[in-house]
Design an enzyme around this catalytic site. Structure first.
Site, PDB file in Angstrom:
ATOM      1  N   ASP A  12     -48.933 -21.167  52.639  1.00  0.00           N
ATOM      2  CA  ASP A  12     -48.307 -22.530  51.263  1.00  0.00           C
ATOM      3  C   ASP A  12     -49.489 -22.459  50.685  1.00  0.00           C
ATOM      4  OD1 ASP A  12     -46.428 -23.337  52.988  1.00  0.00           O
ATOM      5  OD2 ASP A  12     -47.338 -24.266  54.428  1.00  0.00           O
ATOM      6  N   ASP A  17     -46.376 -26.013  58.661  1.00  0.00           N
ATOM      7  CA  ASP A  17     -46.865 -27.253  58.911  1.00  0.00           C
ATOM      8  C   ASP A  17     -46.276 -28.597  59.341  1.00  0.00           C
ATOM      9  OD1 ASP A  17     -46.371 -28.238  56.595  1.00  0.00           O
ATOM     10  OD2 ASP A  17     -48.108 -28.708  55.477  1.00  0.00           O
ATOM     11  N   ASP A  37     -40.794 -26.307  58.795  1.00  0.00           N
ATOM     12  CA  ASP A  37     -40.956 -24.728  59.789  1.00  0.00           C
ATOM     13  C   ASP A  37     -41.153 -24.112  60.662  1.00  0.00           C
ATOM     14  OD1 ASP A  37     -41.671 -25.371  56.788  1.00  0.00           O
ATOM     15  OD2 ASP A  37     -43.965 -26.016  57.145  1.00  0.00           O
TER      16      ASP A  37
END
Length: 957
Positions: A334, A593, A597
């Site tokens: 990310d 997170d 996901d």
């Protein structure tokens, strides 16, 4: 009421009241609570009645657990040897072999005791680590919202449920918007179900959308999940690590079996040996060849390594994730919070206003109204923080309804009443989503995109703000036309260590790919600043429902493999990226997170839940980070490789020892009819086990590249090293027994062609020779370079010295008639140490040769990098790092492979000059590739003939 309460709660405990279906008012009445929640005292009293909100853990008997360490294939072989010692050995006019029986049982007990203690310690450490991951719940106690462990929830508690939470207990929903609940873990329903006020929700299900308060009606074993868990036992899948362990164990057992069969065939039908000595020789192979400590050493190494990872900020939920982490070669990371600080700032001077009569201050105020004032995320905190006083966000208005952010709508909204009682609604979020709301979208679309692109070129994210009136005065109504009022620029600075960490990752053979929901230009600008490359794609163009026709003919999997990152990524794209990388044989890590996901985290070889991840993401992951940033992950990769290196070192050692014992003693027994006492092999095994346990804390150099179990390498190295050691023992025996070499050179007493009684001294000599060189082998298998260059762990050295001091004292002084050995004196002990030292040195050369034969790169360690022949610290480290970086960029198609540039140059001076120029050009190219936008892309363009820039520009989100 006080006297009645325990009886009523007892009825709830016995499930005499159907709290799931009765009206919600009766739920409060039966649970004797209000919407203000319980007091801390009342909660404590109820905890005593209902117990903790967790499933009962089955307590194993410690005795059975201890005995369990004696119940595995390797232990079965030792137990078979013990039975042989008293049953089969009871013949030939001799009594049962009690000393060997007692010795084998002692070895088993010592091994089980060490295993039991270490696993108990590791279990306690793991329990402490998992306690840090215990699910939390937001609960109303004493009139205040607190974050408590979900384990202390009791019926009657008021809890808050939001997007990404795993529901901590069975509950009934109170007033608020409906939730989308994923119950697939409980009911198998693949689609989320909608639950409104009054509906029941089950413990263990996940909130996919919405936010609401609820009253707890059941906890622990009384929940729907708790009852289901009682009906089924969890099934233990056999992991890859267990398969490797089994394969190595089977190899050792088969090697022993082959050796025993050969001995039986030669000793009895051909040599007509006596029954009892033959049994003793078989016992030597059985006892000495089995790596009885292997399961313990490997599991303890992983447990200690797991604890070390936790100290670095990476908690492993699954032990075997360590070996996957060691082999990881692609990390999809990310951007927000991992590569960047997630500390947003807004530049008020750059705010663009799109509505008449509105200024920048009004845009900020409207954005602040569409933000939370409590439990804020980074965007809310940045915007509300721009106001002179955060209370201004709600000043003069009454909040009617707040729509929280969710990954589908990508916006928040607040419905409120002003001072005159008129209803309004304001929303902030992703510019595209806010633009789609606007009534005049077609008029402003071009200007909005131009501003977004202008911000993106400077690495700024955009946030849209819109406003509408709600003349109907109801929160459910659609309201009047939306007015797009402004765009705010958000800047999220990169972490100070991200660029250096990405460089380290590349040098370690880990290719970091940025995965961001932001638009392409922002991703590229961040990639440029971090030196990770700008070869990025909009994921919707590659993976979306409407893939672009101009690139549909291109190899998408290859583009994904070679990309530096992906922009405009939705959660389903993450799953697809992981799947396609795995199809290209990559060991893939993925950070995440959010609740959406979870599928990608589960699919990845190593799912990594970042700091502050939702419960759902933590549940789906293999590793949970307790600190932010990419550096934690790269440190965890290095630590995992060190742990894996220790395990690999030991397995090579274990296989080598099996081969050396089986082959060495089989040749001695069959060529010279030498019967080595089984009891002395037991002594070797016991001393070995004590020493080898320290390997779990050994100082090792992690592999410079991703590593994995290569059974061919383990078995080949083990067979060659074991065969060499066996031949050294055979040569030593021949020199001591058949020649006068040692007495002539060193002046020791002769053992040449001695009487049968003096076989006892020969047995002592062989015992010491085997003991020293066998244990010293660990220093060879643990090192990548020369074993005397890489410093071992202090514990390992101390254990080796103590064990071999004991072995030397036994060989020098022991006159044990029951073990058929006699002391050989210090002269012979010195000779054996010298002999072993001389024949120890070639072990490293053999190791290099095996590695060269298997990979073709081992001689680099000796000659090209010259690390064995210098005393300089970190000699050649920089060059090696550059070589690894170059190799990795070539592997991922980011630069053209080496070619022979100087094949036609004949003049030596000319060659030198060309080489110097080439070096300068290579360094300039390397710096350009690392730090310029063009450098990263051009090699792919050359290799594929693709116009990548055109592809990227056409798909700016």
């Amino acid at each position: 009421m006080g006297e009645e309460k325990p009886e009523v709660l007892d009825a709830v405990l016995k499930e005499a009241v159907d709290l799931e279906n009765i009206p919600i008012e009766e739920v409060f009445e039966n649970l004797r609570c209000t919407k203000e929640g319980l007091t801390a005292t009342a909660a404590q009293e109820r905890l005593a009645i209902f117990g903790y909100n967790k499933l009962e853990e089955k307590k194993d008997s410690k005795l059975l657990k201890f005995l369990g360490f004696m119940w595995n294939p390797l232990s079965w072989v030792m137990e078979a040897a013990a039975i042989m010692a008293i049953a089969l050995a009871n013949g030939g006019g001799k009594p049962p072999d009690w000393q060997d029986f007692v010795g084998i049982i002692t070895l088993l007990i010592i091994n089980s005791t060490i295993s039991f203690i270490e696993e108990n310690n590791a279990g306690n450490a793991a329990a402490a680590l998992m306690a840090r991951l215990a699910p939390k719940a937001k609960v109303l106690r004493d009139g205040r919202w607190k974050e408590e462990d979900a384990a202390v929830l009791v019926p009657g508690d008021i809890i808050s449920i939001k997007l990404g939470d795993i529901i901590p207990a069975d509950a009934r929903l109170l007033e608020g918007d409906p939730l989308k609940i994923d119950q697939s873990a409980l009911t198998g329903e693949s689609l989320p179900v909608t639950k409104g006020p009054g509906d029941g929700v089950y413990s263990g299900s996940t909130c996919k959308q919405g936010e609401i308060e609820a009253i707890v009606i059941a906890t622990g074993v009384h929940t729907f999940f708790g009852k289901a868990a009682h009906l089924v036992d969890s099934t233990n899948q056999v992991g890859h690590f267990q398969k490797v362990l089994t394969a190595i164990g089977n190899f050792c057992i088969c090697s022993i079996a082959v050796g025993m069969i050969i001995e039986i065939i030669v000793m009895y039908p051909i040599q007509h040996r006596a029954y009892r000595p033959g049994i003793d020789n078989l016992l030597v192979l059985l006892i000495g060849g089995i790596p009885i400590a292997m399961p313990t050493v490997l599991s303890v190494t992983m447990a200690i390594g797991s604890h070390r990872l936790a100290q670095q900020g990476a908690i492993t939920k699954r032990m075997t994730a360590i070996e996957e982490m060691a082999g990881m070669d692609v990390l999809c990371s990310d951007k927000t919070g991992t590569l960047t600080l997630n500390k947003l700032t807004v530049d008020k001077n750059l705010i663009e206003v799109f509505a008449k009569g509105v200024d920048a201050d009004m845009v900020v105020l409207m954005a602040a109204r569409a933000s939370r004032t409590e439990n804020q995320d980074a965007i809310d905190a940045a915007i509300v923080g721009m106001l002179a006083d955060p209370k201004e966000a709600r000043a003069g208005i009454r909040e009617i309804h707040f729509l929280p952010f969710n990954p589908t709508d990508k916006r928040t909204a607040l419905t409120y009443l002003d001072g005159e009682g008129k209803m309004h609604r304001v929303s902030k979020g992703a510019p595209e989503q806010i633009l789609n709301l606007a009534h005049n979208k077609s008029d402003i679309e071009r200007r909005v995109h131009a501003v977004i692109d202008k911000f993106a070129e400077r690495g700024l994210r955009s946030l849209g703000v819109a406003y509408q009136e709600v003349p109907e005065g109801r929160k459910e109504s659609a309201g009047g036309p939306w007015q797009f009022i402004g765009l705010l620029p958000l800047f999220d600075p990169p972490r100070h260590d991200s660029a250096e960490t990405i460089r380290r990752a590349l040098n370690l053979g880990v290719n970091v790919k940025m995965v961001t929901g932001d638009q392409l230009a922002i991703g590229k600008e961040t990639g440029r600043r971090l030196g990770m490359g700008t070869n990025m794609y909009p994921s919707s163009a590659l993976l979306g429902q409407t893939k672009d026709e101009s690139i549909s003919a291109l190899p998408i999997d290859e583009l994904i493999e070679k990309a530096d990152g992906f922009a405009g990524v939705f959660p389903e794209h993450k799953y697809e990226i992981v799947k396609r990388l795995q199809a290209r044989k990559h060991i893939c890590g993925m950070t995440g997170d959010g609740v959406n996901d979870a599928p990608a985290l589960k699919k990845a070889d190593i799912g990594i839940a970042v700091d502050d991840a939702t419960d759902a993401a933590r549940s789906a992951s293999d590793i949970v980070l307790t600190e932010p940033g990419l550096s934690v992950i790269i440190s965890a990769v290095l630590t995992s490789r060190a742990i894996f290196q220790r395990m690999k070192n030991y397995t090579i050692y274990a296989v080598s020892i099996t081969i050396r014992i089986v082959l060495g003693f089989m040749l001695l027994a069959l060529i010279w009819k030498f019967d080595f006492p089984p009891f002395m092999v037991l002594i070797i095994a016991i001393l070995n086990d004590g020493t080898i346990m320290t390997i779990s804390k050994d100082r090792v150099k992690p592999s410079p590249l991703p590593d994995s179990w290569k059974l061919a390498e383990i078995f080949t190295t083990g067979i060659v090293l074991g065969g060499y050691l066996a031949m050294m023992t055979v040569i030593f025996f021949w020199a001591a027994y058949k020649t006068n070499f040692f007495p002539h050179v060193f002046g020791v007493s002769t053992l040449e062609k001695t009487a049968t009684d003096d076989f006892r001294k020969l047995a002592s000599a062989i015992y010491l020779q085997v003991s020293i060189i066998s244990q010293a082998l660990i220093f060879v298998t643990r090192s990548r370079s020369w074993s005397f260059v890489e410093r071992p762990g202090f514990l390992l050295v101390i254990a080796f010295v103590i064990a071999q001091l004991v072995a030397t004292l036994i060989a020098v002084y022991a006159n044990w008639s029951f073990a058929a050995i006699e002391g050989i004196g210090w002269g012979w002990a010195g000779v054996i140490w010298i002999y072993n030292l001389v024949f120890y040195i070639p072990l490293d050369i053999i190791k290099f040769f095996i590695r060269y034969a298997l990979s073709g790169r081992a001689w680099d360690l000796v000659f090209e990098r010259r690390i064995a022949f210098t005393r300089k610290k970190d000699f050649g480290k920089e060059q090696r790092e550059l070589q690894w970086a170059h190799a990795q960029r070539t592997l991922h198609g980011l630069q053209v492979p080496d070619t022979k540039l100087f094949s036609e140059a004949t003049n030596f001076n000319e060659l030198n000059q060309l080489a110097e120029e080439a070096k300068r050009r290579a360094e300039i190219a390397r710096l350009r590739e690392l730090h310029t936008l063009k450098g990263h892309v051009e090699s792919v363009v050359k290799l594929k003939g693709l116009d990548i820039e055109t592809i990227q520009q056409a798909y700016t989100v």
